[in-house]
Structures are given as structure tokens and as C-alpha cells.
Enzyme design. Sequence first.
Site, PDB file in Angstrom:
ATOM      1  N   LYS A  18       0.841  -1.202   0.000  1.00 51.07           N
ATOM      2  CA  LYS A  18       0.000   0.000   0.000  1.00 51.07           C
ATOM      3  C   LYS A  18       0.879   1.257   0.000  1.00 51.07           C
ATOM      4  CE  LYS A  18      -2.839   2.633   3.228  1.00 51.07           C
ATOM      5  NZ  LYS A  18      -4.035   2.922   2.431  1.00 51.07           N
ATOM      6  N   SER A 437     -22.377  12.957   7.465  1.00 55.20           N
ATOM      7  CA  SER A 437     -21.053  13.484   7.769  1.00 55.20           C
ATOM      8  C   SER A 437     -20.761  14.728   6.935  1.00 55.20           C
ATOM      9  CB  SER A 437     -19.995  12.419   7.503  1.00 55.20           C
ATOM     10  OG  SER A 437     -20.049  11.998   6.164  1.00 55.20           O
ATOM     11  N   GLU A 488     -20.976  14.457  12.343  1.00 55.61           N
ATOM     12  CA  GLU A 488     -20.216  13.209  12.634  1.00 55.61           C
ATOM     13  C   GLU A 488     -18.717  13.410  12.874  1.00 55.61           C
ATOM     14  OE1 GLU A 488     -21.200   9.899  10.017  1.00 55.61           O
ATOM     15  OE2 GLU A 488     -23.246  10.621   9.767  1.00 55.61           O
ATOM     16  N   ARG A 519      -6.495   0.154  -0.598  1.00 56.25           N
ATOM     17  CA  ARG A 519      -7.347   0.433   0.561  1.00 56.25           C
ATOM     18  C   ARG A 519      -7.546  -0.805   1.413  1.00 56.25           C
ATOM     19  NH1 ARG A 519     -10.779   5.077   1.721  1.00 56.25           N
ATOM     20  NH2 ARG A 519     -11.899   3.446   2.821  1.00 56.25           N
ATOM     21  N   ASP A 603     -28.408   4.203   9.399  1.00 60.18           N
ATOM     22  CA  ASP A 603     -27.757   3.814   8.136  1.00 60.18           C
ATOM     23  C   ASP A 603     -27.643   2.306   7.995  1.00 60.18           C
ATOM     24  OD1 ASP A 603     -27.302   6.445   7.359  1.00 60.18           O
ATOM     25  OD2 ASP A 603     -25.401   6.560   8.436  1.00 60.18           O
ATOM     26  N   GLU A 609     -24.915  -6.451   1.352  1.00 60.72           N
ATOM     27  CA  GLU A 609     -23.640  -7.132   1.220  1.00 60.72           C
ATOM     28  C   GLU A 609     -23.670  -8.637   1.479  1.00 60.72           C
ATOM     29  OE1 GLU A 609     -20.418  -4.730   2.397  1.00 60.72           O
ATOM     30  OE2 GLU A 609     -19.563  -6.393   3.509  1.00 60.72           O
ATOM     31  N   CYS A 648     -26.150   2.492   0.371  1.00 58.52           N
ATOM     32  CA  CYS A 648     -25.308   2.832  -0.771  1.00 58.52           C
ATOM     33  C   CYS A 648     -24.418   1.666  -1.152  1.00 58.52           C
ATOM     34  CB  CYS A 648     -24.479   4.063  -0.473  1.00 58.52           C
ATOM     35  SG  CYS A 648     -23.545   3.984   1.037  1.00 58.52           S
ATOM     36  N   GLU A 670     -27.954   6.011  -2.883  1.00 55.99           N
ATOM     37  CA  GLU A 670     -27.064   6.345  -3.975  1.00 55.99           C
ATOM     38  C   GLU A 670     -27.794   6.041  -5.275  1.00 55.99           C
ATOM     39  OE1 GLU A 670     -23.113   4.688  -3.270  1.00 55.99           O
ATOM     40  OE2 GLU A 670     -23.045   4.227  -5.388  1.00 55.99           O
ATOM     41  N   HIS A 699     -18.741  11.116  -4.733  1.00 55.27           N
ATOM     42  CA  HIS A 699     -17.448  10.430  -4.842  1.00 55.27           C
ATOM     43  C   HIS A 699     -16.461  11.179  -5.718  1.00 55.27           C
ATOM     44  CE1 HIS A 699     -20.505   7.535  -3.648  1.00 55.27           C
ATOM     45  NE2 HIS A 699     -19.562   7.070  -2.862  1.00 55.27           N
TER      46      HIS A 699
HETATM   47  N1  GLN Z   1     -24.086   8.749   7.796  1.00 55.75           N
HETATM   48  C1  GLN Z   1     -22.933   8.283   7.143  1.00 55.75           C
HETATM   49  C2  GLN Z   1     -22.141   9.461   6.573  1.00 55.75           C
HETATM   50  O1  GLN Z   1     -22.726  10.399   6.168  1.00 55.75           O
HETATM   51  C3  GLN Z   1     -23.277   7.335   6.021  1.00 55.75           C
HETATM   52  C4  GLN Z   1     -22.049   6.762   5.374  1.00 55.75           C
HETATM   53  C5  GLN Z   1     -22.324   5.733   4.326  1.00 55.75           C
HETATM   54  O2  GLN Z   1     -23.403   5.568   3.855  1.00 55.75           O
HETATM   55  N2  GLN Z   1     -21.332   5.029   3.906  1.00 55.75           N
HETATM   56  O3  GLN Z   1     -20.926   9.430   6.493  1.00 55.75           O
HETATM   57 ZN    ZN Z   2     -23.772   6.178   1.720  1.00 59.24          ZN
END
Ligand code: GLN
Ligand code: ZN
Length: 758
Positions: A18, A437, A488, A519, A603, A609, A648, A670, A699
Site C-alpha cells: 500500500k 457526515s 459526525e 485500501r 444507516d 452485502e 449505498c 445512492e 465520490h
Molecule cells: N451517515 C454516514 C455518513 O454520512 C453514512 C455513510 C455511508 O453511507 N457510507 O458518512
Molecule cells: Zn452512503
Amino acid sequence: MKTSVIAYPRIGKDRELKFASEKFFKGQITEDVLSATAYEIRKENLLKEKEAGISFISSNDFSFYDNVLDAAYLFNIIPKRYSLLGLSPLETYFAMARGYQGDKGNVKALAMKKWFNTNYHYIVPEIDDDTEIRLSGNKPIEEFKEARALGIDTKIDIIGPFTLLKLARYTGNKSSKDFAKALIISYAELFDKLYQEGAEWIQLDEPWLVRDLNEEDKELFREIYKSLLENKKSLKFLLQTYFGDIRDIYSQVCDMAFDGIGLDFIEGRRTLDLVKSKGFPKGKIIFAGLVNGKNIWKNDYSKTLHILTELKNYASDIVLNTSCSLLHVPYSLENETKLSEVYLKHMAFAQEKLQELSQISSLYDFSESANVKDHPIYKENQLLFQGRINSVDQEVRNRVNSIKEEDYTRLPDFSEREKLQKEKLGLPLFPTTSIGSFPQTQDVRQNRQKLRKGLISLEEYRDFNKKKIAECIKLQEEIGLDVLVHGEYERNDMVEYFGENLEGYIFTEKAWVQSYGTRCVKPPIIWGDVSRKKPITVFWSKYAKSCTNKPVKGMLTGPVTILNWSFPREDISIKESTLQIALAIRDEVLDLEANGIDIIQIDEAALREKLPLRKSDWYSEYLDWAIPAFRLVHSGVKPETQIHTHMCYSEFTDIIPAIDAMDADVITFEASRSDLQILDSLKENNFRTEVGPGVYDIHSPRVPSVDEIVNALNAMRDRIEDSKLWVNPDCGLKTRGETETKASLINLVKAARIIRDK
Ligand code: GLN
Ligand code: ZN
């Protein structure tokens, strides 16, 4: 008994690859220096495996970024936009993986997707009608020779042609079968070269076989391998499968001329039954995947030996194997200096799994002439499984046992709640909000670090975050957002943060696992029964609320995501662990509500997954408990309290009814990159929950224009009732810069107002 390892982690035990790659990307080191680092990692891995006495060691399991990309690159599946840049071979490879922006051009990276049911992501090969598949590299050959120079005769590990074709994206009119011939010729050419170098075993990874296969798939598989197997000369082919059982094609595979068949006895819950009911072909070797390549726990030798003994009745030649690549576990426990022996003695990372392979194989040999129960290694292993008393919390167990059916249902019905919430919250049409966040700037991270290192007091730490929260609220008010968040700032990661604040979790120092490219993630470990001893987020949300008259959204991570991004324990079911987490988060929800937080977001970014790879198992093995676990978290709130959820990283067009059954009041997700396809699906399924499909992609640092957002919203309004549509970015803003965040949100609010005014 012989032993085998499918593949070994390759990021380096201190993530050397990395760091070297990242330096290379920044132009701080040369390709030669990077290659030297890579060589050291390969060498160390090979020698570790040799030292542990592994009989079948893989080469070509190393990768600079991703092994699917390696295979695509090897067979010239390189879109023109990369090959025409005029970069060096390695730079071209990295351009495909990460995109390229520089004096030679500007191209985006290839798509990245989750590798089956893991948290590893592979680069999706892209094939257009003009793609000329041919052998254009020699990585497998070089790495085979390199291992031989170290005194190790390896089996050569490579993604099989069938899985490679299935994983690829076809951008023209042609499809997988149109490329089968060229690919067969190219693989054959590679095998020929390996044969000339004196290779003996080729391991062809075909995990796609554990999925549902239709007739066309089976035909494609047969066509490819019939031809390859006919020309394999004295090479030996190991067909390696993992992440499940191959029930759809087991018999056919047995009838083909493979020399070894690798089966997963851990995740493939029907694998043993398949062997027992259909038998195993004589003269072939079964590579029995019995040492778990995904968990971090010690193998239960008695169980494993039991299966091996059963297998002996069906197969005369057994090789003990890992269940999948060890890529999915951290390097070694040697790196953990702080964790108590109480925990460590139960764990096995990659290096310790090598040890297990050799111990189990010796025990097996021993058991052929003596009673294995007398063996000290066996005894020591069995002691570990006689109940982990310290991990049981009777109060938690009782609570889970007394969950009643009605606890999974929120009352009154959604439509009634929707009315009450609209009255109480008085939000405008197309309410605007964010996902939680805000940019995690250097000072924010430093503040957390200082607290961790004891350089500042808790008071100082809190004061800093309070200042950040106050600023964040003020910014959101200025921008004109309707539902605010606290930002956050106290969280490193949405799962680790809750793990750290819940009882039952333990943490490692260096247990990194590759997630994609350079990563890595360091999942927290569920050790015991999970509970919440005191409120976790209330302090921050309450403070944020005191800074404004607008509604502030509380922010939590859901139980399924917390579980899916942790290493789960195995002495109880993951369903039970999830319910424990759900009860803990439920308490947090109720505390937030009691402290005046009227909107709470839970969330579930990783809900999809762990969806089983076979559709027929989706509900019975997963959604039937995962969705109720989510409902348990919020079923206790008042009708006026609005529950949001966010998802997401995945397509969920195919599980819309399950998402509706989560019974949240609002879901944000998303959508900006998925062509709004999901919206059609919402409409078709009469989705009831209010929705905020992301109106721009967070992103990328790009600032979306007002027009662009207006257009996106109009497309959404064609499919979603105005009264149900929310306006928000597609994910949290923590990885973004402050300037672009502000500019983007200003445009978002402007766009919402334009639509409202119409
Ligand atoms: N609440 C989290 C943030 O805004 C959600 C992050 C995510 O969906 N990966 O960072
Ligand atoms: Zn997200």
C-alpha cells in the site's frame, strides 16, 4: 495428508505494498523500487508457506491492485482509452484501476464491484466488440520462475476463463460466448508456456460456479473446458471453487478431465451432501476447503477431522485446503501486541491458518493408527471450544429471548405516521438534507488522535467538536437546508465508532484486510454478547439541536451493517448477534427521541452485502431475519418521530420489497450513477416509503450545477410523487473538501427551491 493454500494476502504484513504504491502514484519512488517491494512480499509469503510445510503453494496470487484486473490485462482486455495513453505497462495497468489524470490525458477508472459475498472489490473487465483477446503478458510465468528460484514448485493460480467472462462488462453488441474461442486459445497458449517452464499444477479459480447457473452458463463452461482439458498435455488442472457449493454443475464437473476439484466445505453447506449423494470420481484429488479463509477464529479440529474421515469413504486422495483465498483475513497475530491472550488464543489469521493446515493434516495421519483424542495438540484445540464463559451476558441473552413478535412491528401504519409527521415537522415540499457526515478536515482527525494519545482532556476534545458542530449547523442554516445534521466529527468510521462504544467488541492494531487496491479496512471483532452501557450519540445530537430551531437528524448505524462490517463470532448465530446489536441501537434511538430528536437516521449501507449468492436463499437465509432486525431498532418510537435510513454501494433494484418492509419513513440512497433505473423499480413495486435518491455524486470533487440537479429532480418526479420526494446528496460528505461541499449544497438548495416555486 497433503495441504494447500488457495492464495495468500498480498498487501504485506505492514501494508508495505500500500505505502509503496501510494508513493509510486505520487511520483516519489520509481517503478523499480515498487517492484522490489512487491518481490519482497511475494518472497516472504512463499517462504512462510514453505516453512509451514504447505504442499501446494500458489504463485501468481500476488497482485499490484487486483487479480481480476491482472487476468484481464494478461489477455489484452484493455480498453483503447487506456492503451492509447502511451504509458508504461504498469502505468497503463494502474490507469485502468484508478483512472489517469496527467499530461498524457484524462480517463476515468474502470468500474469496481464487490467480489462475490466479500468486502473485497474487483475491477470489472470491460470488453467491447473490437476487443482482441490474446496472451499479451507473462506475469504468471515470471512469478512461477521466481518461486522456483526460491526452491518452491508452485501451482499457478489464475482466474478461470469462465468466471472471467462472467465478470466482464460488455459494452458493444457481443456477449461472453462471442469471446470464448479467443480466450480458450489465449489460456491454452499460457498453459503451453507454463508447461515448457516445467510447471505441473494449474489452479483455475472458478467461483462463479457457486451461483445459480442456467443452461447457457453450463454450456459455456463445458465448451471452454472441453477444449482446454483436451490439450493440457501432462499439466494437471485443479478446478478451484469457493464461497459456496456447486450444486448446479457438480456432476458435470466430476465427469470432466480435471485432476483436482477444489470444493468449499465451509460456505458450501451442501458440499458434503453432494459428495455423499453423488460420489467423487476415482483417480481425482479432492481439495477439501475446510480451513476457513474468511473468519479469524481457530479451526475446531474435531469437526474438521470428522468431515475428513467421512470424506475418506468417497475420495481416496484428499488434500486439505483453505476454503477460499486468505486475502480476506489479516496477516498475522504476531502483529497484535496489545490484545490479551484470553482473546488471542482463539484466533487465527493467515499465518496461523498455515499452522492449522499442517496441524490438522498431522492429526489426520496420526488418527489412522492411534486415537487422536490422546494427541496433545488435539486436546489443546478442544479446550478452546468448551464454552467461552466470559463472553456471555445473561441480561442480554434474556432480553433477546423475550423479544416478542409485536416488537418487530411499528405502529400505526406508515400512511398514518406520514400524515402525523408532516403536521409535526412542517417541512416544505421537496425537503433538503444531507446524509450525515461533513468534511473530515485535518483538524477534526487530529482532535480525535490527540484524545486517543492522551494529549488532550475529554473536555478539550468535546469543546473542539462542539465548536465544529456549531459551525456546521450555522453553515447548513446559511445554505438553507431544511433538515440539519451534526456532522459526525466524533466518528472515524460508521461501524468502528459504534463498535468502540458497545460492550462485546474487541479491537486489533494491525489486522488490516484489503478492501480494494491500496485500501484496507480493520474490522472490529465481536467477541461477546453485545450491549450498550450508556448513550453513545445523544450528547452530540443534543448539542447540535441546541444550536438551531430547525430539525436536527440523529445519526446511527444499523445492526445489519454493524454486523456485516465486523468479524462476527461463531459460537452463536449471526442472527443472534444482530439482534443483540439491534437492541443496543434501539436503546440509543429511544434515548435520542427522549432528548427531543424528532428525526433519526439509521444507516444500513451494507445491508445488501451479505445477500446469499443464490437467489433462492435470499429470503430464507438472510432477509427474513435481517429486515426484522432493522425494524426492531425503530419499532418503539412515537408515530411522529421520523425514521430515515440510508443505503449505498450496491444495486438494490432487485430487493425493493424487502427495503420497503424495513418500514422506515424515509430512505435516501445512492442513485446518481445508476441511471435512475432504480426509480422505475420503485414505481413498479408501489414503494411506500418516502425517498431521497441522491441528486449528485459525492465520490467526485465536481460541483454539480443547479440545472443538472433540477434535471435530475425532474426525472425523479416522473416516477415519484412530489409529496414523497426528498433532495439530498447520494452519500456522506466526509471525504470531500469544504469548498466543493458548500458550493454543491448551495446548488442543491437552489434547485429544490426552483422546483418548489413551480
Ligand atoms: N451517515 C454516514 C455518513 O454520512 C453514512 C455513510 C455511508 O453511507 N457510507 O458518512
Ligand atoms: Zn452512503
